[in-house]
Design an enzyme around this catalytic site. Sequence first.
Site, PDB file in Angstrom:
ATOM      1  N   ARG A 282     -12.720  -3.853  -1.372  1.00  0.00           N
ATOM      2  CA  ARG A 282     -11.731  -3.644  -0.322  1.00  0.00           C
ATOM      3  C   ARG A 282     -12.552  -3.427   0.945  1.00  0.00           C
ATOM      4  O   ARG A 282     -13.426  -4.242   1.224  1.00  0.00           O
ATOM      5  CB  ARG A 282     -10.767  -2.487  -0.671  1.00  0.00           C
ATOM      6  CG  ARG A 282      -9.453  -2.604   0.115  1.00  0.00           C
ATOM      7  CD  ARG A 282      -8.433  -1.537  -0.239  1.00  0.00           C
ATOM      8  NE  ARG A 282      -8.785  -0.230   0.292  1.00  0.00           N
ATOM      9  CZ  ARG A 282      -8.014   0.847   0.171  1.00  0.00           C
ATOM     10  NH1 ARG A 282      -6.856   0.774  -0.455  1.00  0.00           N
ATOM     11  NH2 ARG A 282      -8.391   2.013   0.677  1.00  0.00           N
TER      12      ARG A 282
ATOM     13  N   LYS B 290      -0.012   9.885   2.752  1.00  0.00           N
ATOM     14  CA  LYS B 290       0.696   8.607   2.930  1.00  0.00           C
ATOM     15  C   LYS B 290       1.781   8.380   1.888  1.00  0.00           C
ATOM     16  O   LYS B 290       2.740   7.659   2.131  1.00  0.00           O
ATOM     17  CB  LYS B 290      -0.290   7.444   2.949  1.00  0.00           C
ATOM     18  CG  LYS B 290      -0.945   7.158   1.626  1.00  0.00           C
ATOM     19  CD  LYS B 290      -2.013   6.081   1.775  1.00  0.00           C
ATOM     20  CE  LYS B 290      -2.653   5.764   0.454  1.00  0.00           C
ATOM     21  NZ  LYS B 290      -4.060   5.416   0.566  1.00  0.00           N
TER      22      LYS B 290
HETATM   23  C1  LIG Z   1      -4.790   6.166  -0.175  1.00  0.00           C
HETATM   24  C2  LIG Z   1      -6.220   6.428   0.021  1.00  0.00           C
HETATM   25  C3  LIG Z   1      -6.819   7.514  -0.634  1.00  0.00           C
HETATM   26  C4  LIG Z   1      -6.068   8.410  -1.593  1.00  0.00           C
HETATM   27  O1  LIG Z   1      -5.907   7.776  -2.828  1.00  0.00           O
HETATM   28  P1  LIG Z   1      -5.297   8.541  -4.082  1.00  0.00           P
HETATM   29  O2  LIG Z   1      -5.449   7.579  -5.195  1.00  0.00           O
HETATM   30  O3  LIG Z   1      -3.876   8.836  -3.753  1.00  0.00           O
HETATM   31  O4  LIG Z   1      -6.089   9.778  -4.289  1.00  0.00           O
HETATM   32  C5  LIG Z   1      -8.157   7.746  -0.393  1.00  0.00           C
HETATM   33  N1  LIG Z   1      -8.876   6.960   0.449  1.00  0.00           N
HETATM   34  C6  LIG Z   1      -8.331   5.922   1.090  1.00  0.00           C
HETATM   35  C7  LIG Z   1      -9.181   5.111   2.000  1.00  0.00           C
HETATM   36  C8  LIG Z   1      -6.982   5.625   0.912  1.00  0.00           C
HETATM   37  O5  LIG Z   1      -6.439   4.584   1.560  1.00  0.00           O
END
Ligand SMILES: *Cc1c(COP(=O)(O)O)cnc(C)c1O
Length: 354
Positions: free
Chosen positions: A129, A36
């Site tokens: 969250r 993302k």
């Molecule tokens: C964005 C996201 C991640 C990845 O997070 P990082 O800090 O970039 O490793 C993992 N799990 C979920 C649910 C996310 O939204």
Amino acid sequence: MGYPEIRVDRNKIETNTRTTVARCHQQGIQVAGVTKLFGGNPEIAAAYVAGGVDLLADSRIDNLKRLSGFSLPKMLLRIPMISEAEAVVQTADMVLISEPETATALSTQAMAQDKLIQLILMVDVGDLREGLYETKEIQEAASIMDGLPGIQLAGIGTNLTCYGGVRPSRENLTQLVNIKATLEKLLKRHLPVLSGGNGGTLSLLEAGEIPGEINQLRLGSSLAMGIGLNDEPIPGLHQDAFLLLAEIVELRRKPSIPKGVIGLDAFGNRPVFEDRGNRMRAICALGRQDVHPNEICPLQEGIQILGASSDHLILDVEDCPGFLQVGSRLAFLPTYGGCLSLMTSPYVKKIIMM
Ligand SMILES: *Cc1c(COP(=O)(O)O)cnc(C)c1O
């Protein structure tokens, strides 16, 4: 050609990925490479694939669609909207989920499309969250999901450090392990996936503090930017795979205090100034439509960001020892948030270096 430009060094991302995947695989943990940060750009995702990730993951269906050329399983990270159930089933193989209603919508779609979708039930161990909080709610949701056709409850997962800033610990991950054991007893079957969080959890890896039952991590910022818990650099990884270049459009010596009665700036704030006399200032053709000025850091010594409006970045370059002129390009390292904006701004050219 054109500026602003973000240069992405694919080799650095591949090296970060290979190093991190090796560290995880050594402890029996599979890696979902999270795309993302770069909008699911398939050329950059190729570095994750070359580096050995086991799945590709994104929070948006549109981004996952861009990754359809890769044969690896696709994971949807954001708990889905009911209204996107059809597209989710078309695009994703594994889905993080918390609401039984949404699971029911996915089940209906999976039956209609003759597909089997794997679900990871999200458990909130404290970050507040997504995810179910009470053990009773978790058991009820798992029972409902387990009974739905077209979907398979593949396991449970959690997310930390994102909203509440709660750090991963042996304690909160052990809580997850225990919940999985309880659910396995309830459902009378093994749940193959225990998804232990994002890049923040890597902080426990070296110390051997991740419970052995955790067998998946979802990693984005660590692979792409070499940063982990609290955005701190992870030893042995590159932090400069993403570099922003912006062009100077004005270079003039001016006073450091505006002249006239000071009201509000373009964003409704009352600006404050320190009188430092006349200073050499540069304006770069870059603004908040591209990235927030707090989310980038000049690479060269002696450059200070003074502020930015929608389209102008204002810099104090008085102490910059390098030679600058109108038309010079300045380099900046973006933060995670900065990278996210730059990669999603249509005004920023993306240059992917092989
Ligand atoms: C964005 C996201 C991640 C990845 O997070 P990082 O800090 O970039 O490793 C993992 N799990 C979920 C649910 C996310 O939204």
